[in-house]
Design a protein around this motif. Structure first.
Motif, PDB file in Angstrom:
ATOM      1  N   ASP A  43       0.860  -1.177   0.000  1.00 25.81           N
ATOM      2  CA  ASP A  43       0.000   0.000   0.000  1.00 25.81           C
ATOM      3  C   ASP A  43       0.896   1.227   0.000  1.00 25.81           C
ATOM      4  O   ASP A  43       1.993   1.209   0.590  1.00 25.81           O
ATOM      5  CB  ASP A  43      -0.921   0.001   1.226  1.00 25.81           C
ATOM      6  N   TYR A  44       0.443   2.287  -0.659  1.00 24.18           N
ATOM      7  CA  TYR A  44       1.183   3.549  -0.676  1.00 24.18           C
ATOM      8  C   TYR A  44       0.463   4.552   0.207  1.00 24.18           C
ATOM      9  O   TYR A  44      -0.758   4.719   0.107  1.00 24.18           O
ATOM     10  CB  TYR A  44       1.295   4.103  -2.091  1.00 24.18           C
ATOM     11  N   ALA A  45       1.214   5.213   1.075  1.00 25.59           N
ATOM     12  CA  ALA A  45       0.625   6.242   1.933  1.00 25.59           C
ATOM     13  C   ALA A  45       1.719   7.183   2.413  1.00 25.59           C
ATOM     14  O   ALA A  45       2.808   6.738   2.821  1.00 25.59           O
ATOM     15  CB  ALA A  45      -0.081   5.616   3.141  1.00 25.59           C
ATOM     16  N   ASN A  46       1.441   8.481   2.328  1.00 23.11           N
ATOM     17  CA  ASN A  46       2.301   9.504   2.930  1.00 23.11           C
ATOM     18  C   ASN A  46       3.765   9.383   2.507  1.00 23.11           C
ATOM     19  O   ASN A  46       4.687   9.477   3.325  1.00 23.11           O
ATOM     20  CB  ASN A  46       2.191   9.444   4.463  1.00 23.11           C
ATOM     21  N   GLY A  47       3.991   9.147   1.204  1.00 23.96           N
ATOM     22  CA  GLY A  47       5.356   9.129   0.694  1.00 23.96           C
ATOM     23  C   GLY A  47       6.111   7.840   0.910  1.00 23.96           C
ATOM     24  O   GLY A  47       7.333   7.792   0.676  1.00 23.96           O
ATOM     25  N   PHE A  67       9.424   6.553  -1.081  1.00 23.38           N
ATOM     26  CA  PHE A  67       9.312   6.783  -2.526  1.00 23.38           C
ATOM     27  C   PHE A  67       9.351   8.278  -2.791  1.00 23.38           C
ATOM     28  O   PHE A  67       8.636   9.036  -2.130  1.00 23.38           O
ATOM     29  CB  PHE A  67       8.019   6.181  -3.078  1.00 23.38           C
ATOM     30  N   PRO A  68      10.159   8.776  -3.767  1.00 23.01           N
ATOM     31  CA  PRO A  68      11.013   7.998  -4.671  1.00 23.01           C
ATOM     32  C   PRO A  68      11.983   7.085  -3.918  1.00 23.01           C
ATOM     33  O   PRO A  68      12.437   7.418  -2.823  1.00 23.01           O
ATOM     34  CB  PRO A  68      11.752   9.065  -5.465  1.00 23.01           C
ATOM     35  N   PHE A  69      12.296   5.942  -4.532  1.00 23.07           N
ATOM     36  CA  PHE A  69      13.076   4.924  -3.859  1.00 23.07           C
ATOM     37  C   PHE A  69      14.450   5.447  -3.464  1.00 23.07           C
ATOM     38  O   PHE A  69      15.130   6.110  -4.238  1.00 23.07           O
ATOM     39  CB  PHE A  69      13.245   3.697  -4.760  1.00 23.07           C
TER      40      PHE A  69
END
Length: 396
Positions: free
Chosen positions: A147-151, A172-174
């Motif tokens: 899941d993606y959240a808050n960077g 992310f960015p990685f």
């Protein structure tokens, strides 16, 4: 499985910022971030998907033959097209790919090699020498959900660490580093603390002002894990807030909002399960349970449920589900009569497809009564008939 556009496997999908599509390659232990082309226009109106035999459309787009295996589903936040990870035989070789699917059934394979991308390789990946039930390789569980959240990208799965169940935070960015935490939970149906079995599905949500991973496990504890506790090398004990039932594997945890006719908005989390009904939970109840003591005693008998209140939903056959837009959820599901793979929408608030049933209301000589309840039922059924592509069957 062959490498296709750099993928050894294509599993969990998730959209991030700036038109980014994250793809989990569990066999390679890698998370890829693909920058998609500039998105087209948003649809003029929200409408349901009604694609009831998806396999031929996907086979034609890929030039594939035989059986298709579907890995995950995500919805583009602007175009509302579906993005699906799939594996099938191309030129006789099992190959993984990503396709986009529009409501009108247009299927396009993503040319991943042509897209700008970046990748992050996970450390301590699952041991390729370990198998489950003779022929299920442990690396298939390196990434069970993300899941993606808050960077950050949050990645659940199995590792080779002392405690196998791992939850990672990848900026992310990685960047070159990420945090990795082992996770322990109390499983009330088993009456034991567990450290090996991974999170199978999760969503990062705000519970009472606290960013929290709401995580579901096999057989089926529901657990909350505050994100701030996920420090590198930490051993974190999640709080078990529910036992949802035994003998099933959770497939998706999805957060979404529903607005009623008066404009009041309510927030929910939905847990979709492989072997039993889905569980709908209000975000308010989740927040209260997360603030409480959690479960610490076994359930009284096999199959007993406990903890936060849930509403069972009739989502049989659903393999993956995603938040489509303000009115619909989008699901990949199997037709239990024909075995066909479908890509269909469920209206939020009803959570079922009227055309799945033949009931009293379908007979041509049925007449609705002239009272407020019957009028409400008729209007509701007319709405679902329109959603599902049967406008000629509206009743006045």
């Amino acid at each position: 499985i062959a490498a296709a556009d750099g993928l050894k496997s294509a599993g969990i999908l998730e959209f991030g910022p700036n038109n980014t599509l994250f793809v989990a390659d569990s066999l390679a232990g890698t998370i890829h971030a693909f920058a998609l082309p500039e998105a087209g226009a948003a649809p003029e109106q929200e409408a349901a998907f009604n694609l009831q035999d998806l396999d031929p459309l996907v086979r034609d787009a890929l030039g594939a033959s035989g059986r298709l295996l579907y890995g995950d589903l995500s919805v583009h936040p602007r175009t509302r097209d579906a993005y699906v990870s799939v594996t099938g035989a191309i030129d006789g070789v099992e190959t993984s790919a990503i396709v986009s699917i529009s409501r009108n059934g247009d299927v396009q394979q993503l040319d991943l090699e042509a897209l700008e991308s970046s990748s992050f390789t996970l450390n301590e990946q699952a041991d390729a020498n370990v198998t489950f039930w003779r022929d299920i390789p442990a690396p298939t569980l390196t990434v069970t959900d993300l899941d993606y959240a808050n960077g950050e990208v949050f990645v659940s799965g199995v590792s080779t660490g002392e405690f196998a169940s791992t939850l990672r935070r990848v900026p992310f960015p990685f960047a070159s580093t990420a945090t990795s935490s082992s996770i322990e939970i109390y499983h009330a149906a088993h009456n034991q603390n567990e450290t090996r079995a991974p999170i199978r599905a999760m969503a990062v949500v705000d519970l009472g002002g606290v960013p929290t991973a709401v995580a579901a496990y096999t057989c089926t504890p529901l657990v909350t894990i505050p994100i701030d506790e996920l420090e590198d090398g930490a051993h974190v004990k999640g709080k078990t807030i529910a036992e949802l039932g035994y003998g099933t594997t959770p497939l998706d945890v999805v957060s979404f909002s529903v607005s009623d006719r008066q404009g009041k908005t309510s927030d929910f989390v939905l847990v979709v399960n492989r072997e039993m009904d889905a569980d709908l939970i209000t975000l308010k109840d989740l927040a209260e349970a997360a603030a409480g003591p959690g479960l610490s005693e076994p359930v009284p008998y096999l199959g007993a449920t406990s903890g936060v209140q849930t509403v069972p939903l009739p989502l049989s056959g659903v393999l993956h589900i995603a938040d489509q837009d303000s009115q619909f959820l989008l699901a990949l599901r199997r037709d239990l009569d024909t075995g066909a793979m479908e890509l269909v929408s469920f209206r939020k608030g009803s959570f079922f497809r009227l055309s799945d049933f033949i009931s009293e209301y379908n007979f041509p000589d049925y007449a609705y009564k002239d009272d407020p309840m019957s009028t409400g039922v008729r209007m509701f059924q007319n709405m679902l008939k329109s959603d599902e592509g049967y406008p000629e069957q509206l009743r006045q």
